[in-house]
Design an enzyme around this catalytic site. Sequence first.
Site, PDB file in Angstrom:
ATOM      1  N   GLU A  96       0.849  -1.209   0.000  1.00  0.00           N
ATOM      2  CA  GLU A  96       0.000   0.000   0.000  1.00  0.00           C
ATOM      3  C   GLU A  96       0.879   1.252   0.000  1.00  0.00           C
ATOM      4  O   GLU A  96       1.706   1.430   0.897  1.00  0.00           O
ATOM      5  CB  GLU A  96      -0.918  -0.023   1.243  1.00  0.00           C
ATOM      6  CG  GLU A  96      -1.937   1.078   1.232  1.00  0.00           C
ATOM      7  CD  GLU A  96      -2.937   0.960   2.395  1.00  0.00           C
ATOM      8  OE1 GLU A  96      -3.202  -0.162   2.865  1.00  0.00           O
ATOM      9  OE2 GLU A  96      -3.436   2.015   2.818  1.00  0.00           O
ATOM     10  N   LYS A 278      -7.283  -1.027  11.466  1.00  0.00           N
ATOM     11  CA  LYS A 278      -6.635  -1.459  10.216  1.00  0.00           C
ATOM     12  C   LYS A 278      -5.435  -0.543   9.935  1.00  0.00           C
ATOM     13  O   LYS A 278      -4.365  -0.984   9.525  1.00  0.00           O
ATOM     14  CB  LYS A 278      -7.650  -1.418   9.065  1.00  0.00           C
ATOM     15  CG  LYS A 278      -7.157  -1.986   7.753  1.00  0.00           C
ATOM     16  CD  LYS A 278      -6.462  -0.989   6.864  1.00  0.00           C
ATOM     17  CE  LYS A 278      -6.036  -1.597   5.545  1.00  0.00           C
ATOM     18  NZ  LYS A 278      -5.246  -0.681   4.717  1.00  0.00           N
ATOM     19  N   ASP A 294       4.893 -13.926  11.889  1.00  0.00           N
ATOM     20  CA  ASP A 294       3.603 -14.474  11.471  1.00  0.00           C
ATOM     21  C   ASP A 294       2.556 -13.350  11.511  1.00  0.00           C
ATOM     22  O   ASP A 294       1.997 -13.038  12.563  1.00  0.00           O
ATOM     23  CB  ASP A 294       3.242 -15.614  12.440  1.00  0.00           C
ATOM     24  CG  ASP A 294       1.963 -16.338  12.058  1.00  0.00           C
ATOM     25  OD1 ASP A 294       1.136 -15.737  11.356  1.00  0.00           O
ATOM     26  OD2 ASP A 294       1.795 -17.492  12.477  1.00  0.00           O
ATOM     27  N   HIS A 391      -3.232  10.295  -0.719  1.00  0.00           N
ATOM     28  CA  HIS A 391      -3.360   8.974  -1.336  1.00  0.00           C
ATOM     29  C   HIS A 391      -3.389   9.078  -2.855  1.00  0.00           C
ATOM     30  O   HIS A 391      -2.788   8.274  -3.543  1.00  0.00           O
ATOM     31  CB  HIS A 391      -4.649   8.299  -0.856  1.00  0.00           C
ATOM     32  CG  HIS A 391      -4.478   7.589   0.436  1.00  0.00           C
ATOM     33  ND1 HIS A 391      -5.282   6.566   0.844  1.00  0.00           N
ATOM     34  CD2 HIS A 391      -3.581   7.746   1.430  1.00  0.00           C
ATOM     35  CE1 HIS A 391      -4.877   6.128   2.023  1.00  0.00           C
ATOM     36  NE2 HIS A 391      -3.873   6.842   2.397  1.00  0.00           N
TER      37      HIS A 391
HETATM   38  C1  MEV Z   1      -5.838   3.115   5.127  1.00  0.00           C
HETATM   39  O1  MEV Z   1      -5.020   2.029   4.790  1.00  0.00           O
HETATM   40  C2  MEV Z   1      -5.869   3.294   6.627  1.00  0.00           C
HETATM   41  C3  MEV Z   1      -6.872   4.359   7.123  1.00  0.00           C
HETATM   42  O2  MEV Z   1      -8.165   4.069   6.604  1.00  0.00           O
HETATM   43  C4  MEV Z   1      -6.873   4.260   8.628  1.00  0.00           C
HETATM   44  C5  MEV Z   1      -7.948   5.081   9.302  1.00  0.00           C
HETATM   45  O3  MEV Z   1      -8.988   5.338   8.694  1.00  0.00           O
HETATM   46  O4  MEV Z   1      -7.725   5.423  10.477  1.00  0.00           O
HETATM   47  C6  MEV Z   1      -6.515   5.735   6.652  1.00  0.00           C
END
Ligand code: MEV
Length: 440
Positions: A96, A278, A294, A391
């Site tokens: 990413e 995430k 792992d 992004h």
């Molecule tokens: C993207 O990989 C991760 C985010 O969505 C985390 C978040 O929303 O806090 C930007």
Amino acid sequence: MKKTKTAEPQSLALEEAAVLPRNFRRLGIEQRRAALQRAFDFEGSENEATYGNPMLLELADVMVESAFGVVGVPLGLVKGFLIDGEEVDIPLAVEEPSVIAAANYSGQIIKAGGGFRTWSTEPVMKAQIFIENVAPEREELIRKHEAEIKAELKPILASLESRGGGYRGLSVTRLSLTQIVRVALLIDVRDAMGANILNTAAERVRTLLESVTRGSVLMSILTNQAEERRSGARFSLPVKRLAHVRTNGFSAEETARRIVMASKVAQEDSARAVTHNKGIMNGISSLALATGNDTRAIEAGAHAWAGRDGKYRGLSNYWLRGEILEGGLELPLAFASVGGAVGYHPASRASLKILGRPTAHRLGRIAAALGLAQNFAALLALVTGGIQQGHMKLHAQRVAYRAGARGKEIGRVSREMSEQRSYGLQAAQGILSRERGSTE
Ligand code: MEV
């Protein structure tokens, strides 16, 4: 409602599957590649991208069954995190685009405020043995036989004990629905991840436990919950420092307030918490992959921790202490610095060298700091200009590459795409052909 037609894709799948030899698993790796090449007609770049080099191919063949190649995930570097007063560069393996950029950005902001303070609990992991048909009076006996259980484990834990680890106790619980008796063995695994030693230990005491309980063991396995083995990180940042970062017109005070509010939302709203976490795992899993750890075990432990009180919540918290913004994170992090792929994969050895050959403790603490930095970068962007600005710039580079741009062309084409705010393949192709026309 329209009926979905399933017949065609299924028969196609069967046809395709039939093209590969039945004994695929038993072929040598080069033969497997040849069989796939015949069946799927890989293009040149597909062939090269999965081949790696002979050494990696050989390694893949000993690492997994039916190996036919390797997949090249970018390895990149996060520079100069300040963790407990020491600078550390952190290699990450991730596909990413924004992950490394985000950590580099927020790592420097946090460094200017004094860096991260981190901690770890002891590396104690748990193996579970589930026993059926145990009478209540027999359940009581398990604890009374602890000395025998320890003695049974002694030979397999000897090497761990010589390094300061080893047996740390047991617990016995009857599960309320199945009535199964669960015996948990606690073992300090020092720098290892611990899966092998825990599983071996759990299987080793099977006969003894069956004879003590007169029950029968259903299964024995470690738990990836790893909640005794936690690492955490914290930072404090004078709010006024946020006046020097990109906040899209928000004052430093308002930016700090919004970050705190965003962390409260992740405590309250589980759907938001999943994405919040995430983002934290973007950093932690990438470090796990770069160091041969792992990733799935670490992810499973982290998400279980996020739901430990019955509701899934954000793993991090932010709060204001006067003029100071503080952020903190603690979670189970079963990182190893020896054993398994960590020890034998040359890429992981290289990563550990960059990290200064950390102990598992230190690696867990670096991972916690990284997860917090990743989260801080995401929240800072989300509550100010949004994440798409940054992004899309990175996305444009990938589209430019797909359009055929190479070398310096990638930067030129993607910059123009960002200026025009056109991120499609056609836009990239148009810019590229103009660019080439003008440089011919
Ligand atoms: C993207 O990989 C991760 C985010 O969505 C985390 C978040 O929303 O806090 C930007």
